[in-house]
Design an enzyme around this catalytic site. Structure first.
Site, PDB file in Angstrom:
ATOM      1  N   CYS A  74       0.868  -1.182   0.000  1.00 48.71           N
ATOM      2  CA  CYS A  74       0.000   0.000   0.000  1.00 48.71           C
ATOM      3  C   CYS A  74       0.902   1.228   0.000  1.00 48.71           C
ATOM      4  O   CYS A  74       2.065   1.140  -0.411  1.00 48.71           O
ATOM      5  CB  CYS A  74      -0.998  -0.021   1.163  1.00 48.71           C
ATOM      6  SG  CYS A  74      -0.274   0.277   2.786  1.00 48.71           S
ATOM      7  N   HIS A  75       0.409   2.366   0.456  1.00 51.39           N
ATOM      8  CA  HIS A  75       1.202   3.594   0.437  1.00 51.39           C
ATOM      9  C   HIS A  75       2.312   3.568   1.493  1.00 51.39           C
ATOM     10  O   HIS A  75       3.470   3.778   1.184  1.00 51.39           O
ATOM     11  CB  HIS A  75       0.290   4.805   0.618  1.00 51.39           C
ATOM     12  CG  HIS A  75       0.969   6.110   0.336  1.00 51.39           C
ATOM     13  ND1 HIS A  75       0.423   7.305   0.705  1.00 51.39           N
ATOM     14  CD2 HIS A  75       2.139   6.406  -0.274  1.00 51.39           C
ATOM     15  CE1 HIS A  75       1.238   8.288   0.334  1.00 51.39           C
ATOM     16  NE2 HIS A  75       2.275   7.769  -0.265  1.00 51.39           N
TER      17      HIS A  75
END
Length: 116
Positions: A74-75
């Site tokens: 993810c980020h």
């Protein structure tokens, strides 16, 4: 005090090494939103946005082998940690959260990937 079970993690450097080996035994999942993936992505990751959970979750065990090594991105590593926990609770046995997410990958491995 409740403690989360410890999740297996993998560093972005280790991910880059494994990707460079062209390991076809790896399953790669990116849980970010399409607009995030449009800004920055790593080739080979299948996008399963958490916001679309209801669409892809019923068939997860048909699309992915629950016993193959699976990296989740993810980020920064929080949403991927949630996904890892869900996968582990649903029969997946070899799941790793990518520590620091694509932000760390862009900062420490591939400066050509845009930061956002």
């Amino acid at each position: 005090m409740n403690q989360l079970p410890s999740l297996p993690v993998i560093s972005v450097e280790e991910v880059a090494q494994r990707l460079a080996q062209d390991d076809d035994q790896l399953q790669l999942i990116d849980v970010r939103e399409p607009e995030e993936v449009a800004i920055a992505s790593i080739e080979g990751f299948e996008v399963l946005s958490l916001s679309k959970f209801e669409q892809w979750s019923p068939e997860i065990d048909q699309r992915f082998d629950p016993h193959k090594e699976t990296f989740v991105l993810c980020h920064h590593g929080m949403r991927s940690a949630q996904m890892c926990l869900w996968l582990l609770n649903n029969g997946f046995t070899n799941v790793k959260n990518i520590s620091g997410g694509i932000a760390a990958y862009a900062a420490r491995v591939d400066g050509n990937i845009p930061q956002y």
